[in-house]
Design a protein around this motif. Sequence first.
Motif, PDB file in Angstrom:
ATOM      1  N   ARG A   1      95.566  89.539   4.234  1.00  8.54           N
ATOM      2  CA  ARG A   1      94.716  90.495   4.721  1.00  8.54           C
ATOM      3  C   ARG A   1      95.342  91.699   5.355  1.00  8.54           C
ATOM      4  O   ARG A   1      94.880  92.941   4.930  1.00  8.54           O
ATOM      5  CB  ARG A   1      94.216  90.047   6.242  1.00  8.54           C
ATOM      6  CG  ARG A   1      93.024  88.886   5.777  1.00  8.54           C
ATOM      7  CD  ARG A   1      92.110  88.430   6.909  1.00  8.54           C
ATOM      8  NE  ARG A   1      92.956  88.172   8.316  1.00  8.54           N
ATOM      9  CZ  ARG A   1      93.352  86.987   8.802  1.00  8.54           C
ATOM     10  NH1 ARG A   1      93.110  86.155   7.742  1.00  8.54           N
ATOM     11  NH2 ARG A   1      93.867  87.066   9.903  1.00  8.54           N
ATOM     12  N   ALA A   2      96.536  91.724   5.451  1.00 11.39           N
ATOM     13  CA  ALA A   2      97.665  92.922   5.857  1.00 11.39           C
ATOM     14  C   ALA A   2      97.619  93.724   4.271  1.00 11.39           C
ATOM     15  O   ALA A   2      97.489  94.926   4.330  1.00 11.39           O
ATOM     16  CB  ALA A   2      98.715  92.564   6.165  1.00 11.39           C
TER      17      ALA A   2
ATOM     18  N   LEU B   1      91.916  93.267  10.317  1.00  8.05           N
ATOM     19  CA  LEU B   1      92.544  92.122   9.979  1.00  8.05           C
ATOM     20  C   LEU B   1      92.262  90.914  10.715  1.00  8.05           C
ATOM     21  O   LEU B   1      92.750  89.883  10.341  1.00  8.05           O
ATOM     22  CB  LEU B   1      94.189  92.177  10.243  1.00  8.05           C
ATOM     23  CG  LEU B   1      94.935  93.551   9.716  1.00  8.05           C
ATOM     24  CD1 LEU B   1      96.248  93.887  10.036  1.00  8.05           C
ATOM     25  CD2 LEU B   1      94.821  93.630   8.056  1.00  8.05           C
TER      26      LEU B   1
END
Length: 215
Positions: free
Chosen positions: A132-133, A188
């Motif tokens: 997700r980052a 996130l």
Amino acid sequence: MDNTRTKILDILRRRREATVEELTKALELAPATVRRHLDILQRDGYVKVRAVRRETGRPHYAFSITEAGEELFPQHYVRITNRLVDEIMDLAPADTSGRSGRELAAVIFERMAQRMARAYAPRVNGATVAERARQAAQLLADEGLTLEVEERPGGEVLLLGRGCPCQRLAARDIDVCSHDRKLLSELLKADVEPWPDTGGAYCAYVVRERARAGG
């Protein structure tokens, strides 16, 4: 511009500042060569220097890029500038009444972060916080927010902000980073906290998966 001087400026724009020794190591050049290029950059107004005192011995010198030096690189702040203008135009009289300029800036950045989170959240859907980052970093790059993703043991992730607008806004004592942190937390779906060791970046955050309820 000379290729070596361009490389020096690129290093400096990705860090808060760097010494001759650090630049020498990064460029694999002789210190005298690096100093000669720094002298030219400082003469032309692209680099500034400050003395850093040590507990013992002579002070050393740290170099950083100036605003003129930043402007030599392509800027990708058009979208985020448009967002700021949109938020300003959306302010109602009730939003501005009795608020100082600093308080209004906080309101604008908070709303902009919320709007960006709503727009990008559906596109950040990785199974792990690292995935997700990386997705978020790619999306936010188009906004002029440059984030480097470093995975750490235990599933933690470091996000290092380099070459972003925060460096200029910080000089105006505006806490943009707190709004960026909220934006990242929403995108996130994770806990995002400031990280003290910035590694030369303008800001740094450590990201951890949120504890599950009842876990």
